[in-house]
Structures are given as structure tokens and as C-alpha cells.
Design a protein around this motif. Structure first.
Motif, PDB file in Angstrom:
ATOM      1  N   SER A 140       0.897  -1.331  -0.033  1.00 23.30           N
ATOM      2  CA  SER A 140       0.000   0.042   0.048  1.00 23.30           C
ATOM      3  C   SER A 140       0.853   1.174  -0.068  1.00 23.30           C
ATOM      4  O   SER A 140       0.515   2.272  -0.566  1.00 23.30           O
ATOM      5  N   GLY A 141       1.785   1.191   0.768  1.00 22.61           N
ATOM      6  CA  GLY A 141       2.861   2.434   0.788  1.00 22.61           C
ATOM      7  C   GLY A 141       3.730   2.593  -0.425  1.00 22.61           C
ATOM      8  O   GLY A 141       4.297   3.658  -0.428  1.00 22.61           O
ATOM      9  N   SER A 142       3.827   1.470  -1.408  1.00 20.77           N
ATOM     10  CA  SER A 142       5.001   1.569  -2.351  1.00 20.77           C
ATOM     11  C   SER A 142       4.608   1.146  -3.761  1.00 20.77           C
ATOM     12  O   SER A 142       4.992   1.762  -4.694  1.00 20.77           O
ATOM     13  N   ALA A 143       3.992   0.071  -3.732  1.00 21.94           N
ATOM     14  CA  ALA A 143       3.546  -0.506  -5.070  1.00 21.94           C
ATOM     15  C   ALA A 143       2.455   0.170  -5.707  1.00 21.94           C
ATOM     16  O   ALA A 143       2.448  -0.005  -7.116  1.00 21.94           O
ATOM     17  N   LEU A 144       1.619   0.797  -5.248  1.00 23.84           N
ATOM     18  CA  LEU A 144       0.448   1.750  -5.516  1.00 23.84           C
ATOM     19  C   LEU A 144       0.776   2.931  -5.949  1.00 23.84           C
ATOM     20  O   LEU A 144       1.562   3.618  -5.146  1.00 23.84           O
ATOM     21  N   PRO A 145       0.105   3.520  -7.085  1.00 25.53           N
ATOM     22  CA  PRO A 145       0.229   4.928  -7.155  1.00 25.53           C
ATOM     23  C   PRO A 145      -0.226   5.698  -6.011  1.00 25.53           C
ATOM     24  O   PRO A 145      -1.204   5.043  -5.048  1.00 25.53           O
ATOM     25  N   GLY A 146      -0.070   7.091  -5.685  1.00 24.72           N
ATOM     26  CA  GLY A 146      -0.322   7.745  -4.766  1.00 24.72           C
ATOM     27  C   GLY A 146      -1.651   7.981  -4.718  1.00 24.72           C
ATOM     28  O   GLY A 146      -2.206   7.832  -3.383  1.00 24.72           O
TER      29      GLY A 146
ATOM     30  N   HIS B 153      -8.662  -5.822  -6.099  1.00 27.93           N
ATOM     31  CA  HIS B 153      -9.163  -4.583  -6.816  1.00 27.93           C
ATOM     32  C   HIS B 153      -8.859  -3.378  -6.001  1.00 27.93           C
ATOM     33  O   HIS B 153      -9.537  -3.486  -4.694  1.00 27.93           O
ATOM     34  N   ILE B 154      -7.939  -2.258  -6.155  1.00 28.75           N
ATOM     35  CA  ILE B 154      -7.835  -1.306  -5.196  1.00 28.75           C
ATOM     36  C   ILE B 154      -8.827  -0.008  -5.584  1.00 28.75           C
ATOM     37  O   ILE B 154      -8.433   0.527  -6.854  1.00 28.75           O
ATOM     38  N   ALA B 155      -9.500   0.577  -5.123  1.00 27.61           N
ATOM     39  CA  ALA B 155     -10.422   1.774  -5.485  1.00 27.61           C
ATOM     40  C   ALA B 155     -10.609   2.738  -4.328  1.00 27.61           C
ATOM     41  O   ALA B 155     -10.563   2.353  -3.149  1.00 27.61           O
TER      42      ALA B 155
END
Length: 790
Positions: free
Chosen positions: A637-643, A788-790
Motif C-alpha cells: 500500500s505504501g510503495s507498489a500502488l500509485p499515490g 481490486h484497489i479503489a
């Protein structure tokens, strides 16, 4: 409703449209007694959900008689039905002795009763809406009518509800249809047996006299129906596919019956033929003629056909566990039984007839083996003296290949198996270690080499994806250029057969003294070899480079490639460019240094990784992960995902622990979902994956955006973003087809998963400058999740 059975008019006051023909007649009891002495009857109609019920009683009687259930639903009741019930009342009363003074006309009453019975039966036959069941049953009160109609039936209250009442006739209808279909299937089987199925020689079949009753197996035909695994077949539509022709014939036999479709129609043909004799063609014919035994020994017969065509004998419990399910083989005993039977056929064929794979005495071979095979199949040990010698050679070779002096290297991304052995050995022993590969490079001591294209590329294999077959001419040219002058002076050259041959073998030989077909398809330990001046490492490196260059931009395909596609693929590949590059590397010494250079590149790529940092809080999740710990979730959550997604909600879309291993299921569940996180865990415990910006979909080309990244959570928390290369197209982000799913490109996938999500690969990838993310380049999946990240 009141009915006067003794009245002069004989009408029923409650039925204004009653049939006059039936109701003009008096009841026999009233006719004999006259108006004063006639008996008065009451006709009552009771409604229920089962339909209206009519009861009649004589005046002063304590127990009324139930006449019958008029119809199934009250809205179908007709005045004619009520009229017939009135007639039935008269018949019932007359036959039961009621009616008072009816003795004076006993003879006429009996005749009249018979006429009424006859007319009533005729009317009821033409009008099924009325169901008459004259009977005397105890009845008291409207509420207990269902018990009066069906005493002792406790299920009737449930039938009063509408859905259940409809379910009963549907169930009985389905049962009737099932029994009917089974009877028709048995009749079809008896009919096929009664027709005396027989083998027809190929020359006789070509005369055209039996076209209407002819079936072709294990080969193609321009017009006749076929049961074969060869390309360009005329197989029945809807038939379950198999890797061998024997498997297809068994599937067609099992599909017999009314619901068998075209396969059942094909199996009704009287004559079966084929244009050659080998183990698969023989078993195809034998199974068609001996259907009960074919179904009984199906796993052994399927594996026999695999050994005969592909030479893939499963001679260890590990091989059976990995590949036996395709043929239905669940234990090593069946695999060894199939091997014994194959050795029995081979030994007798060499002893009594021409060499295998020669187009001679095929009819004699079929005539000899067809009558006696059933007895040997039932008791293979009884023919031990025939098959034991070849069987011992195969088992001994398999044990030697797994020993300290031999080695097996599998390059699954290019479908290559490299086998090193001091001496040539039996094909069944060599190829037992090559399941899943389509190219086999065998290297023996003294500079003896062979590169063979397996038969899996020549036919349609449905159990796994298949490599395209390349024209080996460019590879032969490269090896000839690298050979020493002494070899060339001896007149020895690397010769590449046409890639359309059944099993092309690239080898060093005298072009004038070429091997015969029987030698080429015979076992390696029974043919001569020439000695090359090239080292095994050079031959292996050139072969790997050749296949890697040819596979650029191509994907493995289940059921193989059509011949038209193979011709186009080989024409589009710039083999001259590869040839010039590999010869330059060989002259400069860079060919053998390639493995060390790749290791250095892998170390350099690992230095380009970004250290992952954890977020301060755990993001909201729909449920707990089966793979990721809370710390791993915070790292991703802190690094692999866009801001903009760092604080998004995680929803579990697909999970192998919940949804099973299915690429199709993954595509279906992730359809239309942007910003997904794919997490994989291999057998060694490594956890890695990728972030995909665009939804996963079936697409023939690469797609995606620069937000795509790959990562490794365990054992090291590292990630790799898009590696922009100046002046080079490097936008190979997402790739997904029916054959598999991949991330990254430019030579190798960073992550690749096959179509059943059980196996995959990870290699150094220039798209992200990432090293191998899994424990080994080839890995087995233990768990997989898509979030899925939303």
C-alpha cells in the motif's frame, strides 16, 4: 345441485347445458319402481385445489358415494363432464342394488345398464377432461374430502400447493424420458454389435465401394468421416478432444446413444480403416472393433498410444502424479502395463514383419495383432518372454538417465529439453523426461548430437500449449559454419529435414548416406552417429539462442499451430539476422560467455530495485489475505500502488483458495476492473506479483500503462517500476490470452502464468529492469490472489 334420478324428465337442475342424450334415460332403479317408488339421489359438488369432486347419496342414506374427480383444474370442468357423472351415478346405483322396487324389470335393467356402461365408456374415451372413479368411500364433511378420495395418503396436503403439484408430473415425465433414452441407447449398441464391425484395408477403402459405411482413424481423408488427432481432420462436432487418436476413438465410443450426436452416428459405420500401422493406429482400430474392452482398459490404452506416438512413458510416481491425469493413469502399475504392451507389439513386429514405420505389410500386421491383442491385454505377464528384453532396456535407460553420469535440463519457456548421456539409449527412456517439451537436444559423449522436433508439433495436442515448429535450416547453417575443416573434409554436414516431416531430426551425417526412414524413426541406440568437433556447451548455446530468437513475439498455442500458420511464421522470422549475430558471438567468444553475462545483468538489474516502505495504517480490506501478512499489505500500500490509491479499499476479486485454479475464472471476475494487484506465492515460499493499471482482458497484443510495476514481498521487499529506455520501444506491460497471462516483455516476462494457473515462469525483464522474482525461473503456484484497489 340436486339430481332426480326417479323424476320423469331425468334432468339435472344444476346443469343447464347437460347432454340430453345421456340424461333423458332414467336410472334402472327408478324405471322399475315408478314415480312413487323411485329412489331420490342427491348430487353434490365439492371444490378443492385438486379439482371439483362429485358425491351422490340416496335420500336418507348415511354414507354418500364419491362418484369421481371431474377434472384436474376447476376451470376445465364442462357441463358435459357433469352430465356423465350423473349417468355414472345411475350405473353405480343400479349395479349396487339400490333403488327400491326394481325387481320387476331385472332383465331389462341389466341390458339397459350394459348399454349405459358402453355409451359412457365411449364418451369418456373422447373427452379426457372428466375422470370418473365410481366407488363407495366413507365421507363426512367438506374438510375431509381429500382423505375420502385417497385414504391413507399423507402427501396429498402438500400437493395442494401449486408448485409442488406441477413438480410431480414433471418428475414422472423426466423419469419416463430417461428410461426411454436408455432403452434406445441399448438398442443402438445392440444394432452396432449385430452389424459385425470389421477392419478394411486402406487399398480396399480407396476404391470407393464402402464410402457410405467407412470410418477413417489416425489419418486424414478428403471426404470420409475421421476420428484422428491429425490436423485437417473431419472429426464429429462436439466430441471431446484427446491427444491421441486412440483417446478420440474411446471418447466417441463413450458418446454412443441418442445424445451422442455426430460421434454416435460415426460409430454406427461398419468398416474402419487407416493408412499405416503403428501403436496408435492399431489401437484406434482395435478399440473401434472391441468397444467394451476399450472402455474397460481405457487408461492403459490411452497411455499406450502416448508412448507409441510421443514416447512419453511415465516410469516414476512423480511423473504419474504430474502428467498421468491426462490419460486417466493414477498409478505406476498402469503405466508399466502400457509400457509392457508397447514392447510386446514392437518386439513381434520386428521379429515377424518389416521394420516399424515402413509402409509395408500393414494388412498382415493388422490381421495378426487384432485377434490376439485382447488376451495379452488381459494378461500381459503371459507374454513375458516376448516383451521382457525391450522392457529391460527401457527401464535400465530410465534409471541411467536419472543417475550421476546423466543430466536433464528443461528450458520450458522455449519448450526445449537438453539430455546429456554417455551413450544413446531407447527412445522411451529418453523422452520419459521430456513431458511438456517439444524440442529435445540429446548430447552423447564423443561429440554425438541430435536435435529432434517431437511428434507433438505434428498433430493436435489439447492437454497443453505447444511450441511452433521452426525450420531448422538456419540452425544447421550456423553449426556447419562453426565446424572444423577436418569434419568438412570428411564430407560430414549438419542436415535439416523439412519441418513438415513427422519428426525432423537435425544431426551430423554424410548427405550421400542419409538414414532410412526406419532408422530415423527407430531408436537412437540402433542407428549410426557421426562425431562433431563442437563442444556440448556450444551446441546447447546455439540451440537455445535459435529457439529464443524464433519465439520472440510468439506464444504457445493449445492444440498446436496449423500448417498455414507455421509457413507464415517461418517466412516472417529474419533468420539471416540471427545467423549473422550468432556467428559474430562465436568468433568473439561471446557465445559461451553469455551465461556469465546474464548473471551479471541479473545482479545489475537487482541494484535498480526500489526499497519498499510501509504505510502508517492498514488499508480497508474486504477480507483477510491468504498470502499477505499485515506488514506485506502495508508495504504494498505504501510503495507498489500509485499515490492516489495509497489509501484505497482492497477488495478480493479472485483467490485460488476460494475460486480454484482457472485463468478463465480470473478473467471473468476481474473483467472491467482497473487498478488490480496480482499476488503469487510459489512452492519455495517466494511472494511476488505486479500492479496492473488496466483491466485484464483477452487481447492479442501488449497493453497497459506506465503505472504498471512488479514487486517481490518475500524474501526481500523490493519493487521495480517501468524502465524507460531511450530510443527503444519498451512498453510491454500486460499480455493476456487464453494460453496464459504475462507482465513485462522485451525478451522475457517478469511474471508469466499458464492457462491453468498451476505453473509459471519469471526471468530478468528489461521492461522493469527486474531480476527473476520467483525462487527459480520455472515455478509451481501454491496460491494466487487478485485485489481490486479503489
Amino acid at each position: 345441485m340436486r339430481g332426480g334420478a326417479a323424476s320423469g324428465s331425468g334432468t339435472c337442475s344444476g346443469s343447464s347445458h347437460s347432454s340430453p342424450r345421456l340424461l333423458r334415460r332414467r336410472s334402472p332403479a327408478a324405471h322399475g319402481a315408478g314415480e312413487g317408488g323411485g329412489s331420490s339421489y342427491w348430487l353434490r359438488a365439492h371444490r378443492s385445489r385438486c379439482g371439483p369432486v362429485l358425491c351422490c347419496s340416496r335420500a336418507g342414506a348415511q354414507e354418500p358415494a364419491v362418484v369421481g374427480l371431474v377434472c384436474h383444474r376447476s376451470r376445465h370442468a364442462t357441463p358435459t363432464a357433469y352430465a356423465r357423472v350423473c349417468v355414472a351415478v345411475s350405473i353405480s346405483s343400479a349395479t349396487s342394488g339400490g333403488g327400491g322396487g326394481g325387481s320387476g324389470g331385472s332383465g331389462s335393467s341389466a341390458n339397459h345398464t350394459a348399454q349405459l356402461r358402453h355409451r359412457t365408456a365411449l364418451r369418456a374415451r373422447h373427452d379426457p377432461a372428466a375422470i370418473l372413479a365410481p366407488a363407495r368411500l366413507p365421507f363426512s364433511g367438506r374438510g375431509t374430502m381429500r382423505h375420502a378420495l385417497f385414504p391413507g395418503r399423507e402427501f396429498l396436503p402438500a400437493l395442494e400447493s401449486h408448485p409442488v403439484r406441477l413438480l410431480v408430473p414433471v418428475a414422472f415425465t423426466a423419469l419416463f424420458v430417461y428410461v426411454l433414452l436408455r432403452m434406445l441407447s441399448v438398442l443402438a449398441t445392440w444394432r452396432s454389435r449385430a452389424r459385425a464391425l470389421q477392419y478394411l484395408p486402406w487399398d480396399e477403402a480407396q476404391k470407393g465401394l464402402y464410402d457410405a459405411e467407412l470410418l477413417v482413424v489416425d489419418c486424414t481423408h478428403p471426404s470420409a468421416p475421421t476420428l484422428t488427432h491429425h490436423k485437417g481432420h473431419n472429426n464429429p462436432h462436439g466430441l471431446k478432444a484427446a491427444d491421441s487418436s486412440t483417446g478420440i476413438v474411446i471418447n466417441a465410443i463413450k458418446a454412443q446413444g441418442l445424445l451422442g450426436g455426430e460421434a454416435a452416428a460415426y460409430c454406427q459405420r461398419r468398416y474402419v480403416t487407416t493408412n499405416h500401422f503403428d501403436i496408435d493406429s492399431f489401437l484406434s482400430v482395435w478399440c473401434y472393433l472391441n468397444r467394451d474392452l476399450a472402455k474397460q482398459y481405457a487408461p492403459v490404452l490411452r497411455h499406450m498410444a502416448r508412448i507409441g506416438d510421443f514416447r512419453e512413458a511415465l516410469l516414476s510416481p512423480e511423473l504419474v502424479a504430474q502428467h498421468g491425469a491426462v490419460d486417466g493413469v493414477t498409478n505406476v502399475r498402469d503405466a508399466f502395463t502400457a509400457l509392457k504392451l508397447c514392447c510386446w507389439i514392437n518386439s513381434l513386429e520386428r521379429r515377424l514383419f518389416s521394420a516399424p514405420y515402413e509402409a509395408k505389410d500393414c494388412v498382415e500386421k493388422f490381421s495378426y495383432f487384432l485377434p490376439i491383442f485382447a488376451s495379452v491385454l488381459a494378461d500381459p505377464e503371459g507374454a513375458w518372454d516376448v516383451w521382457s528384453e525391450e522392457y529391460k532396456a527401457v527401464v535400465g535407460g530410465f534409471d541411467a538417465l536419472t543417475g550421476p553420469n546423466c543430466s536433464v535440463e528443461l528450458h520450458r519457456p522455449i519448450g526445449l529439453a537438453v539430455l546429456r548421456s554417455p551413450n544413446p539409449m531407447h527412445y522411451y527412456a529418453l523422452f520419459s523426461q521430456t513431458c511438456g517439451c517439444d524440442y529435445v537436444l540429446t548430447m552423447y559423449s564423443g561429440g554425438r548430437y541430435e536435435l529432434e522436433c517431437k511428434y507433438t508439433q505434428f498433430v493436435q495436442v489439447h492437454s497443453r500449449p505447444v511450441m511452433p515448429r521452426f525450420d531448422l535450416t538456419a540452425l544447421a547453417t550456423a553449426l556447419n559454419s562453426m565446424e572444423s575443416e577436418d569434419v568438412k573434409k570428411a564430407g560430414l554436414y549438419w542436415v535439416a529435414p523439412r519441418f513438415t516431416d513427422t519428426g525432423p531430426v537435425l544431426r551430423l551425417e554424410d548427405p550421400v548416406k542419409r538414414l532410412s526412414k526406419a532408422q530415423r524413426y527407430g531408436h537412437p541406440d540402433a542407428r549410426p552417429f557421426a562425431f562433431s568437433s563442437l563442444s556440448p556447451d556450444v551446441v546447447a548455446a546455439v540451440t537455445v539462442s535459435f529457439l529464443e530468437f524464433g519465439m520472440q513475439g510468439l506464444r504457445l498455442r493449445r492444440s498446436g499451430f496449423a500448417w498455414e500458420d507455421l509457413h507464415r511464421i517461418n517466412q516472417d522470422i529474419a533468420w539471416n539476422s540471427w545467423l549473422n549475430a550468432v556467428l559474430d558471438e562465436h568468433e568473439t567468444g561471446g557465445l559461451l560467455a553469455a551465461p556469465a553475462a546474464k548473471d551479471e545483468q541479473s545482479r545489475r538489474l537487482s541494484r535498480d530495485a526500489l526499497q519498499m516502505s510501509a504505510s502508517h495504517a492498514l488499508p480497508p480490506m474486504s477480507e483477510r489475505s491468504h498470502i499477505l501478512s499485515d506488514t506485506a499489505v502495508r508495504l504494498l500500500s505504501g510503495s507498489a500502488l500509485p499515490g492516489h490509491l495509497a489509501f484505497g479499499t482492497w477488495s478480493l476479486v479472485y483467490c485460488t483458495a476460494r475460486d480454484g485454479y482457472s485463468l478463465h475464472n480470473l478473467y471473468r471476475r476481474a473483467a472491467g476492473l482497473h487498478s488490480t494487484l496480482l499476488v503469487v506465492q510459489d512452492m519455495s515460499g517466494h511472494v511476488f506479483g505486479c500492479f496492473a493499471a488496466e483491466p485484464w482482458k483477452i487481447h492479442p497484443r501488449f497493453y497497459g500503462t506506465g503505472e504498471t510495476s512488479v514487486f517481490q514481498v518475500h524474501p526481500r521487499p523490493l519493487m521495480w517500476r517501468w524502465n524507460r529506455i531511450q530510443g527503444m520501444q519498451n512498453d510491454y506491460f500486460q499480455f493476456s490470452t487464453h494460453e496464459g497471462l504475462g507482465v513485462g516483455g522485451c525478451g522475457h516476462f517478469a511474471v508469466w502464468l499458464d492457462n491453468d494457473l498451476c505453473e509459471g515462469s519469471s526471468n530478468p525483464c528489461d521492461t522493469f529492469a527486474s531480476p527473476t522474482l520467483s525462487a527459480t525461473p520455472e515455478f509451481r503456484v501454491t496460491a494466487l490472489e487478485v485485489w481490486h484497489i479503489a
